[in-house]
Design a protein around this motif. Structure first.
Motif, mmCIF file in Angstrom:
data_model
loop_
_atom_site.group_PDB
_atom_site.id
_atom_site.type_symbol
_atom_site.label_atom_id
_atom_site.label_comp_id
_atom_site.label_asym_id
_atom_site.label_seq_id
_atom_site.Cartn_x
_atom_site.Cartn_y
_atom_site.Cartn_z
ATOM 1 N N ALA A 145 -16.564 25.960 35.280
ATOM 2 C CA ALA A 145 -16.378 26.777 33.927
ATOM 3 C C ALA A 145 -15.315 26.625 33.001
ATOM 4 N N GLU A 146 -13.997 25.396 34.303
ATOM 5 C CA GLU A 146 -12.878 25.425 33.727
ATOM 6 C C GLU A 146 -12.976 22.937 33.209
ATOM 7 N N ARG A 147 -14.786 22.962 33.448
ATOM 8 C CA ARG A 147 -14.187 21.488 33.147
ATOM 9 C C ARG A 147 -14.223 21.142 31.288
ATOM 10 N N ARG A 148 -14.163 20.024 31.427
ATOM 11 C CA ARG A 148 -14.801 19.797 29.915
ATOM 12 C C ARG A 148 -15.262 18.160 29.528
ATOM 13 N N GLY B 145 -17.761 -2.503 28.524
ATOM 14 C CA GLY B 145 -17.978 -1.659 26.789
ATOM 15 C C GLY B 145 -18.863 -0.361 27.026
ATOM 16 N N ASP B 146 -19.696 0.092 28.383
ATOM 17 C CA ASP B 146 -20.262 1.097 28.503
ATOM 18 C C ASP B 146 -19.493 2.363 27.561
ATOM 19 N N THR B 147 -19.541 3.427 27.289
ATOM 20 C CA THR B 147 -19.358 4.506 26.715
ATOM 21 C C THR B 147 -20.246 5.542 27.334
ATOM 22 N N LEU B 148 -19.494 6.000 28.592
ATOM 23 C CA LEU B 148 -19.509 7.023 28.906
ATOM 24 C C LEU B 148 -19.177 8.420 28.517
ATOM 25 N N LEU B 149 -20.246 9.345 28.656
ATOM 26 C CA LEU B 149 -19.910 10.599 28.815
ATOM 27 C C LEU B 149 -19.847 11.002 29.820
ATOM 28 N N LEU B 150 -18.457 11.712 30.075
ATOM 29 C CA LEU B 150 -18.129 12.934 31.370
ATOM 30 C C LEU B 150 -18.286 13.880 31.911
ATOM 31 N N GLU B 151 -18.836 14.693 32.640
ATOM 32 C CA GLU B 151 -17.713 16.034 32.951
ATOM 33 C C GLU B 151 -17.034 16.141 34.040
ATOM 34 N N ALA B 152 -16.010 16.810 34.036
ATOM 35 C CA ALA B 152 -14.648 16.664 34.797
ATOM 36 C C ALA B 152 -13.316 17.425 34.922
ATOM 37 N N HIS B 153 -12.342 17.751 35.295
ATOM 38 C CA HIS B 153 -11.304 18.667 35.005
ATOM 39 C C HIS B 153 -10.941 18.035 33.921
ATOM 40 N N PRO B 154 -9.877 18.903 32.636
ATOM 41 C CA PRO B 154 -9.201 17.948 31.538
ATOM 42 C C PRO B 154 -7.991 17.231 32.502
ATOM 43 N N GLN C 54 -25.154 15.885 41.096
ATOM 44 C CA GLN C 54 -23.592 15.044 40.665
ATOM 45 C C GLN C 54 -22.499 16.800 39.768
ATOM 46 N N VAL C 55 -23.156 16.641 38.544
ATOM 47 C CA VAL C 55 -22.652 18.497 38.467
ATOM 48 C C VAL C 55 -21.889 19.399 39.176
#
Length: 600
Positions: A316-319, A371-380, A307-308
């Motif tokens: 390169a613009e994502r965080r 309550g799940d903590t998600l680590l996402l890659e997305a635009h700022p 999905q990334v």
């Protein structure tokens, strides 16, 4: 002294007191001091205190601008992973504390000779944490050597530290219009700086085991309760293929461990260090968010979720962004893939943390819970878009989490090498070479314009610019001449003793305030001292560069000392124990060698 001189001296004394108290930020102290002098000049009408034009002139100093531009060059190296490409092979895998200190200090000093030492230390901090974890030793044994190596490497070249550039800029201004305007070459200071660096590193290596404390950092990487499960795939074209887990540096990662490898239909648990990686291996890690961010930057590993690569914005613009799922989120009770998370939020889930629980599913198959903590890659922009919506309880961006542009690493290194060569051969001035390098970093995509802006440390630049204005006031009001006469009175007509006195005063100021500020304040005093003795000013200029850069005895004397203060779990006395003898050693070498290389 005239009343303007007493006012200037009082302002400087007040600034030193505030800085020594460590209660007010350095940039605020210097800017307030300069503003006070300018206000008094306007109120009284005196021309001896700096006018508004004179006050802001320091912010256009060539050395200050060079420092600002070099931040952009460093940003290109960091964003592409160019420095890691060099650092990892040099550090190797030492097995003892002494070997680790040697393998650490020399590469760091080498890097710091050509880059600003602050980002050099920032880059090596996670590497040192990794070394400490592998060797099962206290971080306090290596973090001070890391800072000291960066400081010592910085005095080896003109561009190694901002202090050298600031003093060089002051020298150019002071000799502009004279028959022989002065400029230093890239390696002129090396003849003095390199022996100081080698002696300083030898001192730390030989005596550090006794002088450095054995302490645990106040916050351990393992203390974070959020344990993410993250999957990475070995890129078939990467150099990791065929390497063992140990060789690839994936064993005993700080705050992160490799739990298993999925290879086709097989699952390898309790992975042995000698297990060799194969193309398309799916590696399952468990660890804290800071370590997951570092994992994303490892060359040859890519997120296991496809999905990334389907997101709208360029990678390169994502965080990386952390988001806690609320009970109002429409995807609660649905799997990440089945709920079409990417289509709904234009963000890809990299990892999921659930109260320290190991979620034994692929990321796409995980059924979300409140309550799940998600680590996402997305635009700022995701942060602003979701902050006021009810789908997530908390949304926060993670600093310095942009995916590295590994494919441009060699471009960044070539730009750096070209800048050094062009400046060293005097084809262009250091400022021109740095400006061209900064532009090339942006044009070639090594860093974006927004990253270049964020990379500039405005606090450092404000301190330098304000200190230059205050230093000018010390010169025009006669304070510099008075202090110079005092130095000559103490030293007598012997230039060598005057050189020693200048070094000692500069060093004390550096330990109490900051390196750049001490250099800017001492420069007019030094030039006045040389003029009064009717000797060559160049030995005094070199001495200021080294004395202002080599502050080892306090955590506030140099920014890199402060950077390692918390992670190393240090106390103020730890710096005194190892820093005072090191200060004296470097002073003895510098004061002895400088008049030989740059005769009076």
């Amino acid at each position: 002294m005239i009343w303007e001189a007493w006012i200037t001296l009082g302002v400087v004394a007040g600034m030193i007191a505030l800085l020594a108290s460590n209660r007010v930020s350095t940039d605020l102290v210097f800017f307030a001091g300069l503003a006070l002098l300018v206000a008094l000049a306007e109120i009284t009408g005196t021309t001896r205190l700096p006018s508004t034009a004179a006050a802001v002139a320091g912010f256009g100093n060539e050395g200050l601008i060079t420092v600002a531009v070099l931040y952009v060059v460093v940003s290109g190296l960091v964003q592409t992973g160019g420095m890691s490409l060099i650092a990892q092979p040099l550090l190797g895998r030492p097995r003892t504390v002494t070997a680790a200190t040697i393998r650490l200090m020399f590469p760091v000093a080498g890097v710091s000779a050509f880059l600003n030492n602050t980002p050099a230390v920032a880059m090596f901090l996670p590497v040192v944490s990794d070394l400490c974890r592998k060797l099962h030793i206290s971080p306090s044994k290596l973090f001070i050597p890391l800072s000291y190596a960066a400081i010592l490497g910085g005095v080896c070249t003109l561009i190694g530290t901002s202090t050298n550039l600031v003093v060089h800029g002051l020298l150019i201004e002071a000799t502009r219009g004279s028959d022989a305007p002065a400029r230093l070459g890239m390696f002129d200071i090396t003849w003095v700086g390199l022996p100081c660096a080698l002696a300083g590193m030898a001192f730390v290596v030989l005596l550090g085991r006794w002088l450095l404390p054995q302490r645990k950092a106040p916050i351990s990487l393992g203390d974070d309760p959020r344990q993410y499960t993250v999957e990475m795939i070995v890129d078939p074209a990467s150099a990791l293929v065929g390497q063992s887990i140990e060789q690839a540096g994936l064993r005993h990662l700080p705050g992160l461990y490799l739990m298993e490898i999925h290879r086709g239909q097989d699952v390898l648990s309790a992975v042995a260090p000698r297990e060799r990686l194969a193309a398309n291996d799916r590696l399952v890690f468990v660890g804290i968010v800071e370590s997951v961010v570092d994992l994303q930057k490892v060359r040859g590993l890519t997120p296991a979720t496809n999905q990334v690569f389907k997101l709208d914005s360029p990678r390169a613009e994502r965080r990386l962004i952390e988001a806690v799922v609320s009970d109002a989120c429409p995807l609660v009770g649905k799997s990440i893939r089945g709920g079409r998370f990417r289509n709904t939020y234009n963000a890809a889930v990299i990892a999921v943390a659930r109260g320290g629980e190991r979620i034994a599913r692929k990321v796409g198959d995980i059924v979300l819970r409140a309550g799940d903590t998600l680590l996402l890659e997305a635009h700022p922009s995701f942060v602003d878009e979701q902050r006021n919506r009810r789908d997530f309880y908390l949304v926060s961006a993670i600093d310095d989490s942009a995916p590295p542009r590994h494919e441009r690493a060699w471009i960044a290194l070539l730009i750096l090498a070209a800048m050094v060569v062009v400046a060293a051969l005097s084809w262009l001035t250091m400022l021109n070479a740095a400006m061209l390098a900064a532009v090339l970093m942006i044009v070639t995509g090594c860093c974006s314009i927004s990253e270049a802006r964020r990379s500039i440390d405005w606090e450092v630049l404000i301190v330098i610019g304000a200190a230059l204005g205050i230093g000018a006031a010390m010169s025009t009001t006669g304070v510099a001449d008075v202090l110079a006469r005092e130095i000559i009175t103490i030293a007598g007509p012997r230039p060598w003793l005057a050189l020693l006195a200048v070094y000692a005063v500069t060093l004390v100021l550096t330990e109490l305030m900051s390196n750049n500020a001490a250099a800017a304040l001492m420069f007019p005093i030094t030039m006045a001292t040389a003029a009064s003795l009717t000797v060559n000013y160049m030995p005094f200029v070199i001495i200021i560069m080294i004395a202002a850069s080599c502050g080892f005895a306090t955590p506030i004397g140099y920014q890199t000392n402060l950077m390692v203060y918390g992670p190393g779990g240090y106390r103020f006395s730890d710096y005194l124990r190892i820093g005072v003898p090191l200060d004296l050693l470097i002073m003895a070498i510098a004061v002895t060698l400088t008049p030989v290389v740059f005769p009076f």
